[in-house]
Design a protein around this motif. Structure first.
Motif, PDB file in Angstrom:
ATOM      1  N   LEU A   1      12.588  83.531  48.019  1.00 29.34           N
ATOM      2  CA  LEU A   1      13.013  82.026  48.344  1.00 29.34           C
ATOM      3  C   LEU A   1      13.446  81.182  47.305  1.00 29.34           C
ATOM      4  O   LEU A   1      14.157  80.355  47.403  1.00 29.34           O
ATOM      5  CB  LEU A   1      11.792  81.504  49.126  1.00 29.34           C
ATOM      6  CG  LEU A   1      11.951  80.078  49.563  1.00 29.34           C
ATOM      7  CD1 LEU A   1      12.784  79.948  50.596  1.00 29.34           C
ATOM      8  CD2 LEU A   1      10.462  79.786  50.164  1.00 29.34           C
ATOM      9  N   ALA A   2      12.752  81.360  46.150  1.00 30.91           N
ATOM     10  CA  ALA A   2      13.081  80.396  44.935  1.00 30.91           C
ATOM     11  C   ALA A   2      14.435  80.436  44.464  1.00 30.91           C
ATOM     12  O   ALA A   2      15.243  79.316  44.361  1.00 30.91           O
ATOM     13  CB  ALA A   2      12.230  80.694  43.797  1.00 30.91           C
TER      14      ALA A   2
ATOM     15  N   VAL B   1       5.044  74.669  48.820  1.00 32.14           N
ATOM     16  CA  VAL B   1       6.195  75.605  49.156  1.00 32.14           C
ATOM     17  C   VAL B   1       6.973  74.857  50.172  1.00 32.14           C
ATOM     18  O   VAL B   1       8.390  75.118  50.278  1.00 32.14           O
ATOM     19  CB  VAL B   1       5.899  77.055  49.457  1.00 32.14           C
ATOM     20  CG1 VAL B   1       7.086  77.986  50.190  1.00 32.14           C
ATOM     21  CG2 VAL B   1       5.294  77.884  48.397  1.00 32.14           C
TER      22      VAL B   1
ATOM     23  N   SER C   1       6.942  80.280  46.134  1.00 35.16           N
ATOM     24  CA  SER C   1       8.366  80.615  46.520  1.00 35.16           C
ATOM     25  C   SER C   1       8.770  81.740  45.714  1.00 35.16           C
ATOM     26  O   SER C   1       9.640  82.650  46.607  1.00 35.16           O
ATOM     27  CB  SER C   1       9.524  79.553  46.315  1.00 35.16           C
ATOM     28  OG  SER C   1       9.540  79.014  44.804  1.00 35.16           O
TER      29      SER C   1
ATOM     30  N   GLU D   1       9.141  72.396  48.608  1.00 29.49           N
ATOM     31  CA  GLU D   1      10.301  72.945  47.823  1.00 29.49           C
ATOM     32  C   GLU D   1      11.436  73.079  49.051  1.00 29.49           C
ATOM     33  O   GLU D   1      12.593  72.941  48.724  1.00 29.49           O
ATOM     34  CB  GLU D   1       9.973  74.269  47.161  1.00 29.49           C
ATOM     35  CG  GLU D   1       8.962  73.939  46.004  1.00 29.49           C
ATOM     36  CD  GLU D   1       8.799  75.269  45.460  1.00 29.49           C
ATOM     37  OE1 GLU D   1       9.297  75.644  44.155  1.00 29.49           O
ATOM     38  OE2 GLU D   1       7.932  76.279  45.988  1.00 29.49           O
TER      39      GLU D   1
END
Length: 893
Positions: A668-669, A777, A714, A780
């Protein structure tokens, strides 16, 4: 300048209940108690069904108010009271159907009516659970004084207690509970006590409540001579706060075109500085055909001379609620709703709610202890006078027969229970086994029958057990007998004629004594032999490991240690074990690395035409071995669609690896970073958040024992080809908590930026530590920023950054600009509110992962049906209010 001053909480008098509009509604989520009533009844105005208080309290006496106060205008529910002339504290126990962690409106009403024929107005304290809620101070026999609070309980029950302070006998007339929407009234800390709730433009002799208000909030009229009232016969569509259409169908506006604003001001009681939450409800109710083409209504909202929100225009026949997500602090407030220079129409206001923050700092007794003692009370049918409310807290009201431990940090625990000479019958209650911290148990001089249960020998802290003077039978459990022999438990079992200390009961006392003397040394000898044998084996294996380790690698040492563990989870998946040569073939000699971490390197591979990822342990990573073992152990026993799947493993000498399904879309990051050319849209982000939350929720609630991930971030949320998200990397996970525990103390591990501050400072680990990390998260996902910025554009922590943006009122700039505002803004703000709750410093204010899953699904539903939301509602959450309390009024504008 048009002002209205609210000086204190609203007093509701029966004579006000003259006009209440009735529609068909159910009463799901309602508890309505007519205190002191002799029979159930239905209110003939509201249709609310009131029950007697027989099932809610064990003490008190029913009384009737004097006839002179029981007029035909008075609601029937106020004609009786329950009075409490005995005991200092008397408590009602409410058990709402939805249970804990839901939002409830709780309302307690008092009308003296000279029920005791003393004409002396009592004063006493009202408690919510273990915390003081308010002081009931009556000044008139005919007035109805009502206290109302919005509260989220941490247990499945709610205690409402009346406490005698020496200034008169406590009593109560009516007690009500109403379930609210969890996503409406939210406070950062404490609960919300009602200060004022007003329907602007309502006629002076009316109030609005159920059934017009499905939540049964009570709305009082708010009018002023400098205001005109406008209204509509059309229905106003509500939002998540569900303001009643009847309330929203009226509004007030200045009656003089030269007066450009609506002003409302108030002081707190005693001019004491307090935290306030404000909710202003707006809807445009002037019909379109009554407006000219060039007419517009646009307003700004000022508080104490500072712009709070605006400019904005109310939506036609759609409710807008404007409120803050952090409280305003002060003793004096002045709100001005002013029209802007672009507005041709005067400002309006449909309704307003004002709440003060009521801090409830004292912790209630450990939930497992409470459940245990309540079950014991029910099992024996105990009617002890002061066994009401919380058993241990406050410490001045501890139940008779109990002693509790207090460390000032954790919830109180029951450490002693004395039910001697209490008329107990039947067997020893099994629920005693759940009092895991108990040190002293006295059940003597009762009529208990049956055998002595073995669980008494397994209570870890039990030091004194008194069972004498009962009719217990059978044989004393071996464990309990042994603890008595070695004096780790002081045991008293005299005067139980059918109870034998050891088998066989038929043998003579002397013979039994000889056998007893023989059995103990034999057991000790066998135990000593086994201890020596185990010690010898330990020394042998230790020497063998040292010998194997000489000249070897760290991985060889840890592999030997792992082999000796004979881990049963890995044994269960022998069919998934691969040789090192097979790993080389699957990865084409490790030709493609797709990741790297503290454990080692991750390689891409093909296995039976399926893509896989192989995480190989670095030969120099001793810490990696521990993570390898923890992850293998967890993934062989837990399975969920939102957790990465373990395909197999390799454990051949120093070569150790775990084989997973391949997640082709990375983590996900990366998808949230500037490096990703294809930005995830808002709907995709919400679906990823739901998937990850469901995986974490399964660890917390679906595993036995529960698991804490300890490294939610993430980069540990992976996406497959369909963008389905799965939680990964369980090397730091641990089983938690042991049954009956609320937390554990453990070394701090995790990733900077995602670590729970409370866990970091205290080493106190709870499931809420994972919730904090997941909240980061979510931020983010909303902002597109990293947890900790690594460049000049993203300095600092994302939580601090979001707070700084909100404090400036710059809400629109919180969302990731790459989304280009292509989202339902209610969905964004709802997720933002959830993320801020998850990252609250106070862990008790963080939601559970079950609640998180529910809230994110609601965000997705809002996004999936934008057109519906555009027709239904708009909720605006505002930043922290910046006040200038030295100003006397707004400046001219």
């Amino acid at each position: 300048m048009a002002k209205l001053y609210f000086l204190f909480a609203i007093l509701l008098h029966g004579a006000l209940l003259l006009v209440v509009h009735v529609h068909g509604q159910d009463q799901q989520g309602f508890i309505s108690v007519d205190c002191g009533a002799s029979e159930d009844h239905t209110d003939n105005i509201t249709g609310i069904k009131y029950t007697t208080d027989d099932n809610y309290i064990d003490s008190g006496v029913s009384k009737t108010i004097l006839r002179e106060f029981n007029t035909r205008f008075l609601d029937k529910k106020y004609s009786n009271v329950r009075s409490f002339p005995e005991e200092t504290r008397n408590c009602y126990t409410l058990r709402p159907t939805a249970g804990k962690n839901h939002s409830y409106l709780i309302r307690a009403s008092f009308m003296y009516g000279n029920y005791d024929d003393k004409s002396q107005f009592p004063e006493f304290d009202l408690y919510l659970g273990v915390n003081k809620w308010n002081t009931v101070k009556l000044m008139d026999a005919s007035n109805i004084t009502t206290f109302e609070i919005i509260h989220v309980p941490q247990s499945d029950y709610i205690h409402v207690c009346l406490v005698n302070t020496g200034s008169g006998v406590p009593f109560i007339s009516v007690l009500e509970l109403r379930q609210l929407n969890n996503n409406s009234y939210i406070t950062q800390t404490g609960s919300l006590e009602l200060f004022a709730r007003s329907d602007c433009g309502l006629s002076p002799n009316e109030i609005v409540r159920y059934q017009d208000d499905t939540l049964d909030r009570i709305w009082s009229p708010l009018n002023f001579e400098a205001w005109d009232v406008i209204n509509t016969s059309s229905s106003v569509v509500p939002n998540n706060f569900l303001p009643p259409p009847t309330v929203m169908s009226t509004a007030i506006t200045p009656n003089n075109v030269d007066n450009t604003g609506v002003g409302i001001s108030w002081r707190s009681e005693g001019n004491v500085s307090k935290d306030f939450y404000l909710y202003l409800h707006f809807a445009e109710i002037v019909e379109f055909d009554e407006l000219q083409d060039n007419q517009t209504r646009e307003v700004n909202i000022f508080i104490n001379n500072e712009l709070w929100y605006g400019p904005f225009s109310p939506n036609y026949l759609r409710a807008i609620t404007i409120y803050s997500i952090t409280p305003a602090t002060g003793s004096y407030f002045e709100i001005w709703i002013n029209r802007t220079t672009n507005s041709t129409l005067l400002p309006i206001l449909n309704a307003i709610e004002i709440y003060t923050v009521k801090q409830l700092p004292n912790p209630q007794t450990d939930q497992n202890d409470v459940d245990a003692i309540m079950n014991i009370k029910s099992f024996y049918g105990l009617k002890l006078k002061n066994w009401q409310g919380d058993p241990c807290a406050p410490d001045t009201y501890v139940w008779n027969g109990l002693n509790c431990s207090y460390d000032g940090f954790s919830p109180p625990r029951i450490v002693s229970l004395n039910l001697s000479s209490s008329g107990l019958t039947a067997k020893i209650a099994p629920y005693i086994s759940n009092l895991t911290m108990i040190q002293t148990l006295d059940l003597s001089n009762n009529n208990l029958t049956g055998t002595v249960p073995d669980y008494l020998s397994q209570l870890p802290f039990l030091k004194t057990l008194n069972l004498q003077g009962n009719n217990l039978s059978g044989t004393l459990p071996v464990g309990l007998y042994e603890k008595s022999k070695n004096q780790s438990i002081l045991l008293s079992v005299e005067e139980n004629p059918n109870l034998c200390l050891t088998d066989p009961c038929q043998e003579k006392k002397q013979k039994k004594k000889n056998n007893d003397d023989f059995v103990v040394p034999v057991v000790a000898s066998v135990g000593g032999f086994m201890g020596l044998l185990l010690a010898a084996l330990a020394i042998y294996w230790g020497l063998k490991r040292k010998k194997q380790a000489a000249g070897g690698t760290t991985a060889t040492k840890v592999n030997a240690e792992f082999s000796d563990k004979k881990d049963e989870e890995l044994e269960m998946v022998k069919k998934q074990q691969f040789t090192y040569s097979e790993i080389l073939s699957v990865t084409n000699n490790f030709d493609r690395a797709v990741g790297k971490g503290g454990f080692g390197t991750v390689y891409y591979g093909h296995l039976n035409e399926n893509e896989v990822a192989i995480k190989m342990l670095s030969h120099s990573s001793a810490q990696g071995f521990k993570e390898f073992h923890a992850e293998a152990k967890l993934l062989t026993r837990v399975h969920h669609r939102n957790l990465t799947t373990l395909v197999g493993y390799c454990m051949e000498g120093p070569n150790m690896g775990l084989i997973y399904e391949y997640m082709s879309n990375g983590d996900l990051a990366w998808h949230l970073s500037d490096r990703n050319p294809h930005t995830l849209n808002w709907e995709e982000r919400l679906k990823v958040a739901i998937d990850a939350a469901q995986g974490l929720e399964y660890l917390h609630n679906g595993c036995k024992p529960p698991m804490i991930h300890r490294d939610v971030k993430s980069t540990n949320i992976l996406l497959n080809e369909k963008l389905q998200a799965k939680l990964a990397d369980f090397g730091l996970s641990r089983a938690f908590p042991a049954e009956g525990d609320s937390h554990a103390f453990t070394a701090v591990v995790g990733t900077p930026g995602y670590l729970d501050p409370e866990y970091y400072v205290s080493n106190r680990l709870t499931e809420k530590s994972d919730v904090f990390s997941f909240g980061v998260v979510l931020l983010e996902i909303i902002t597109g920023r990293q947890a900790i910025g690594k460049n000049s554009d993203q300095n600092g922590h994302v939580v601090e950054w979001v707070n700084s943006i909100l404090s400036k009122g710059d809400i629109q700039n919180v969302a990731d600009p790459r989304l280009q505002q292509e989202y339902d803004k209610n969905s964004v703000w709802k997720l933002l509110e959830l993320a801020m709750a998850c990252t609250s410093i106070n862990l008790t204010k963080r939601p559970t992962m079950s609640q998180v899953v529910t809230e994110i699904k609601q965000c997705l539903a809002m996004e999936m049906d934008k057109s519906f939301n555009n027709d239904v509602s708009e909720i605006i959450e505002l930043p922290e209010i910046i006040l200038n309390t030295e100003q006397e009024g707004p400046k001219s504008r």
